[in-house]
Motif scaffolding. Structure first.
Motif, mmCIF file in Angstrom:
data_model
loop_
_atom_site.group_PDB
_atom_site.id
_atom_site.type_symbol
_atom_site.label_atom_id
_atom_site.label_comp_id
_atom_site.label_asym_id
_atom_site.label_seq_id
_atom_site.Cartn_x
_atom_site.Cartn_y
_atom_site.Cartn_z
ATOM 1 N N GLU A 146 0.999 -1.179 0.008
ATOM 2 C CA GLU A 146 0.175 0.124 -0.048
ATOM 3 C C GLU A 146 0.944 1.177 0.003
ATOM 4 O O GLU A 146 1.801 1.250 0.650
ATOM 5 C CB GLU A 146 -0.931 0.016 1.302
ATOM 6 C CG GLU A 146 -1.832 1.208 1.529
ATOM 7 C CD GLU A 146 -2.520 1.434 2.844
ATOM 8 O OE1 GLU A 146 -3.324 2.294 2.843
ATOM 9 O OE2 GLU A 146 -2.210 0.350 3.649
ATOM 10 N N ARG A 147 0.673 2.174 -0.661
ATOM 11 C CA ARG A 147 1.216 3.456 -0.769
ATOM 12 C C ARG A 147 0.475 4.531 -0.179
ATOM 13 O O ARG A 147 -0.812 4.667 -0.193
ATOM 14 C CB ARG A 147 1.434 3.844 -2.079
ATOM 15 C CG ARG A 147 2.292 2.938 -3.070
ATOM 16 C CD ARG A 147 3.623 3.546 -3.331
ATOM 17 N NE ARG A 147 4.478 2.415 -4.122
ATOM 18 C CZ ARG A 147 5.647 2.430 -4.135
ATOM 19 N NH1 ARG A 147 6.290 3.627 -3.669
ATOM 20 N NH2 ARG A 147 6.302 1.715 -4.606
ATOM 21 N N LEU A 148 1.106 5.609 0.573
ATOM 22 C CA LEU A 148 0.399 6.830 1.326
ATOM 23 C C LEU A 148 0.923 7.692 0.424
ATOM 24 O O LEU A 148 2.115 8.243 0.148
ATOM 25 C CB LEU A 148 0.818 6.790 2.734
ATOM 26 C CG LEU A 148 0.742 5.383 3.614
ATOM 27 C CD1 LEU A 148 1.364 5.607 4.924
ATOM 28 C CD2 LEU A 148 -0.656 5.398 3.620
ATOM 29 N N SER A 149 -0.062 8.759 0.160
ATOM 30 C CA SER A 149 0.053 9.879 -0.451
ATOM 31 C C SER A 149 1.080 10.935 0.406
ATOM 32 O O SER A 149 0.853 10.930 1.478
ATOM 33 C CB SER A 149 -1.038 10.765 -0.570
ATOM 34 O OG SER A 149 -1.103 12.040 -1.418
ATOM 35 N N THR A 150 2.181 11.416 -0.293
ATOM 36 C CA THR A 150 2.683 12.436 0.275
ATOM 37 C C THR A 150 1.999 13.996 0.521
ATOM 38 O O THR A 150 2.495 14.843 1.243
ATOM 39 C CB THR A 150 4.133 12.925 -0.557
ATOM 40 O OG1 THR A 150 3.792 13.356 -1.675
ATOM 41 C CG2 THR A 150 4.977 11.710 -0.629
ATOM 42 N N GLY A 151 1.110 14.016 -0.234
ATOM 43 C CA GLY A 151 0.241 15.400 -0.166
ATOM 44 C C GLY A 151 0.641 16.307 -1.226
ATOM 45 O O GLY A 151 0.185 17.503 -1.496
ATOM 46 N N ILE A 152 1.670 15.775 -2.006
ATOM 47 C CA ILE A 152 2.467 16.536 -3.031
ATOM 48 C C ILE A 152 2.083 15.580 -4.445
ATOM 49 O O ILE A 152 3.015 14.663 -4.484
ATOM 50 C CB ILE A 152 3.659 17.030 -2.963
ATOM 51 C CG1 ILE A 152 3.987 17.648 -1.272
ATOM 52 C CG2 ILE A 152 4.293 17.720 -3.994
ATOM 53 C CD1 ILE A 152 5.407 17.795 -1.088
ATOM 54 N N SER A 153 1.033 16.110 -5.380
ATOM 55 C CA SER A 153 0.949 15.268 -6.334
ATOM 56 C C SER A 153 1.838 14.811 -7.129
ATOM 57 O O SER A 153 2.066 13.655 -7.749
ATOM 58 C CB SER A 153 -0.473 15.852 -7.363
ATOM 59 O OG SER A 153 0.126 16.983 -7.764
ATOM 60 N N GLY A 154 2.922 15.859 -7.502
ATOM 61 C CA GLY A 154 3.978 15.603 -8.390
ATOM 62 C C GLY A 154 4.885 14.594 -7.741
ATOM 63 O O GLY A 154 5.509 13.886 -8.720
ATOM 64 N N LEU A 155 5.115 14.791 -6.524
ATOM 65 C CA LEU A 155 6.105 13.830 -5.773
ATOM 66 C C LEU A 155 5.354 12.392 -5.627
ATOM 67 O O LEU A 155 6.292 11.249 -5.981
ATOM 68 C CB LEU A 155 6.516 14.282 -4.346
ATOM 69 C CG LEU A 155 7.259 13.466 -3.623
ATOM 70 C CD1 LEU A 155 8.676 13.260 -4.208
ATOM 71 C CD2 LEU A 155 7.663 14.080 -2.316
ATOM 72 N N ASP A 156 4.206 12.343 -5.368
ATOM 73 C CA ASP A 156 3.551 10.825 -5.503
ATOM 74 C C ASP A 156 3.537 10.385 -6.967
ATOM 75 O O ASP A 156 3.669 9.085 -7.050
ATOM 76 C CB ASP A 156 1.898 11.167 -5.313
ATOM 77 C CG ASP A 156 1.725 11.360 -3.821
ATOM 78 O OD1 ASP A 156 2.585 11.174 -2.976
ATOM 79 O OD2 ASP A 156 0.714 11.793 -3.397
#
Length: 78
Positions: free
Chosen positions: A5-15
């Motif tokens: 499972e992956r958790l968003s960093t809250g930064i779409s480009g980094l994700d």
């Protein structure tokens, strides 16, 4: 290969670069010079997916709580 499972960093480009975010259950160390965005990254990660029922922890060894709160208000206004 196990699909974790992956958790968003809250930064779409980094994700996007991370192929979906940070891997749940893994540990990460973020380091860099002053002003490089470490605290901002941490605050974005904490605020990502707030509707989910999960625990969060923020650790800072060099900034007072008042400065972190002020930065959070400035940078993470929704």
């Amino acid at each position: 290969m196990v699909n974790k499972e992956r958790l968003s960093t809250g930064i779409s480009g980094l994700d996007t670069i991370l192929k979906g975010g940070l891997i749940s259950g893994d540990s990460y160390l973020v380091r860099g010079k002053a002003g490089s965005g470490k605290t901002t990254l941490g605050l974005h990660f904490l605020c990502a997916n707030l509707e989910e029922d999960s625990s969060r922890l923020f650790v800072s060894l060099s900034e007072p709580a008042s400065k972190i709160a002020r930065n959070a208000e400035k940078r993470l206004s929704f």
